[in-house]
Design a protein around this motif. Structure first.
Motif, mmCIF file in Angstrom:
data_model
loop_
_atom_site.group_PDB
_atom_site.id
_atom_site.type_symbol
_atom_site.label_atom_id
_atom_site.label_comp_id
_atom_site.label_asym_id
_atom_site.label_seq_id
_atom_site.Cartn_x
_atom_site.Cartn_y
_atom_site.Cartn_z
ATOM 1 N N ASP A 182 6.473 4.067 -8.975
ATOM 2 C CA ASP A 182 5.485 3.102 -9.496
ATOM 3 C C ASP A 182 4.059 2.974 -8.534
ATOM 4 O OD1 ASP A 182 6.870 3.150 -11.913
ATOM 5 O OD2 ASP A 182 7.764 1.478 -11.569
ATOM 6 N N ARG A 183 4.614 2.548 -7.602
ATOM 7 C CA ARG A 183 3.272 2.220 -6.589
ATOM 8 C C ARG A 183 2.395 3.640 -6.239
ATOM 9 N NH1 ARG A 183 4.827 -1.574 -1.527
ATOM 10 N NH2 ARG A 183 2.638 -1.649 -1.855
ATOM 11 N N ALA A 186 0.043 4.050 -9.093
ATOM 12 C CA ALA A 186 -0.887 2.997 -9.026
ATOM 13 C C ALA A 186 -1.870 3.357 -8.219
ATOM 14 C CB ALA A 186 -0.509 1.556 -8.607
ATOM 15 N N TYR A 187 -1.715 4.069 -6.935
ATOM 16 C CA TYR A 187 -2.488 4.599 -6.122
ATOM 17 C C TYR A 187 -3.390 5.905 -6.693
ATOM 18 C CZ TYR A 187 -1.590 1.525 -2.119
ATOM 19 O OH TYR A 187 -1.719 0.602 -1.119
ATOM 20 N N THR A 189 -4.140 6.305 -9.787
ATOM 21 C CA THR A 189 -4.953 6.059 -10.729
ATOM 22 C C THR A 189 -5.929 5.082 -10.412
ATOM 23 O OG1 THR A 189 -3.186 4.562 -11.544
ATOM 24 C CG2 THR A 189 -3.271 6.609 -12.618
ATOM 25 N N GLY A 190 -5.739 4.672 -9.101
ATOM 26 C CA GLY A 190 -7.038 4.004 -8.659
ATOM 27 C C GLY A 190 -6.720 2.442 -8.597
ATOM 28 N N ARG A 191 -5.535 1.932 -9.084
ATOM 29 C CA ARG A 191 -4.854 0.626 -9.102
ATOM 30 C C ARG A 191 -4.199 0.199 -7.851
ATOM 31 N NH1 ARG A 191 -1.090 0.461 -12.317
ATOM 32 N NH2 ARG A 191 -0.592 2.575 -12.745
ATOM 33 N N GLY A 192 -4.068 0.775 -6.860
ATOM 34 C CA GLY A 192 -3.238 0.486 -5.542
ATOM 35 C C GLY A 192 -4.417 -0.334 -4.786
ATOM 36 N N ARG A 193 -3.952 -1.346 -3.871
ATOM 37 C CA ARG A 193 -4.518 -2.069 -3.084
ATOM 38 C C ARG A 193 -5.322 -1.152 -1.881
ATOM 39 N NH1 ARG A 193 -1.900 -5.703 1.586
ATOM 40 N NH2 ARG A 193 -3.620 -6.081 3.110
#
Length: 384
Positions: A182-183, A186-187, A189-193
């Motif tokens: 899941d993390r 997120a990365y 799709t540009g949503r990771g920290r």
């Protein structure tokens, strides 16, 4: 100039120095007096070249300076000698493990099962505070699936300054790191920290490697190829191979890019996707400069590696690769502290490529020469 100085210079300059040169430098570094920075670094990079001196090196640990001990430990590690482990344990306990990527490539010669127990406690420390994280993550990536016991520690590095390296390690570990899926998405799709730059492509690739689902990687890496940020997506499309067939046309077009790295990676991806080496081989061969000095701006070694992957259909490259392999002088561009290591890696790439392209026809080693020494009439064995 002393015999030791001449021997040390020869080791840095020539691929096949006279054997007495390694003898002289090892004996000096293992001796009672400080031999010098260049000698220490030469031995640390030597690997199998000093295998005959493994016992002397192991016996000398703990007798010299901390710097010399570090070099001797790397020398043993480069031979896969487990006698390096006690010193590495002490270094780990003091937060002083080697911290450069080239050092990690030496340590990777040791079996993961033996060195992982040394590395894991270090990885469990606060990722942002430990200066060796980059080297340790490089080490884990080189081990690949053998590093799977460290997956949880690697996941802790996501969201830190070491995120990009951690993504690579998780992808190399594969299915045992599925807990990070899941993390990684997120990365991708540009949503990771801190996501940005090249993160989405590497994260999407890692997501495929840990889950077995290529959809996200095909979408993200394919979009990069179509958008002009091709060099960040092409290596991952190459790994996807025929799964990326929908992207064949833009990949083929990028084989004519003005950028050498993009051309090289596009040729690789095209061959991996289509199985057709004919358009790829000339592009790759054009990048193999026989005068290459190790400049990282040029993809020469990578082009050689890919030609080796292609194998027999790249037979037109064999004469040039043999000529390069037979050259006497090492690469000159890498920093002196890793010059021997960098040249050894290039020689290994050339040798492996030739063995895959034309088995049994590799170049015979050139005669062992130390011209600078011989011309001065100093070709004598060093003694302490």
């Amino acid at each position: 100039m002393s015999g030791l100085d001449e021997a040390t210079k020869a080791l840095y300059r020539y691929r096949r120095p006279e054997p007495w040169c390694w003898d002289a430098v090892v004996e000096a570094v293992c001796g009672d007096t400080y031999a010098g920075w260049d000698a220490d670094h030469a031995v640390s990079q030597a690997g199998g070249a000093v295998a005959a001196h493994a016992d002397l090196i192991a016996e000398s640990l703990g007798r010299g300076s901390a710097h010399t001990d570090g070099g001797l430990t790397l020398a043993l590690a480069g031979m896969g000698d487990l006698r390096a482990l006690p010193v590495l344990r002490r270094l780990a306990a003091a937060n002083q493990l080697p911290y450069d990527r080239p050092h990690a490539r030496i340590l990777a010669t040791l079996p993961a099962a033996e060195l992982l127990p040394v590395v894991l406690p270090v990885l469990r420390q606060e990722p942002e505070r430990y200066h060796s994280s980059t080297a340790l993550l490089e080490l884990l990536a080189l081990w690949g699936p053998a590093a799977s016991p460290a997956a949880a520690e690697v996941i802790r590095h996501l969201g830190t300054a070491h995120t990009y390296d951690a993504l690579r390690v998780l992808g190399r570990i594969g299915a045992p790191a599925v807990g990070a899926a899941d993390r990684l998405a997120a990365y991708a799709t540009g949503r990771g920290r801190g996501a940005g730059g090249s993160y989405p492509r590497r994260a999407a690739w890692a997501h495929w490697k840990v889950t077995g689902d290529p959809a996200l990687a095909l979408d993200v890496c394919g979009a990069a190829v179509r958008s002009g940020t091709a060099s960040h997506g092409l290596p991952f499309l190459a790994d996807l191979g025929p799964l990326a067939a929908v992207h064949t046309t833009p990949v083929r077009r990028l084989m004519e890019s003005p950028g050498a790295w993009t051309r090289t990676y596009a040729a690789h991806a095209y061959w991996r996707i289509t199985g057709d080496p004919e358009p790829a081989v000339p592009v790759l061969l054009a990048e193999v400069d026989p005068a290459w000095d190790g400049d990282p701006a040029l993809p020469v070694r990578e082009a050689v590696r890919i030609l080796g992957e292609i194998g027999a259909p790249a037979v037109s490259a064999a004469p040039l690769l043999r000529r390069i392999l037979a050259q006497e002088e090492r690469l000159s561009r890498p920093w002196r502290g890793v010059r021997i290591l960098a040249d050894q890696a290039y020689v290994r790439t050339l040798t492996e490529a030739l063995e895959r392209i034309a088995p049994g026809t590799g170049a015979a080693p050139a005669p062992a020469l130390v011209p600078a020494v011989r011309q001065r009439g100093l070709l004598v064995r060093w003694s302490k």
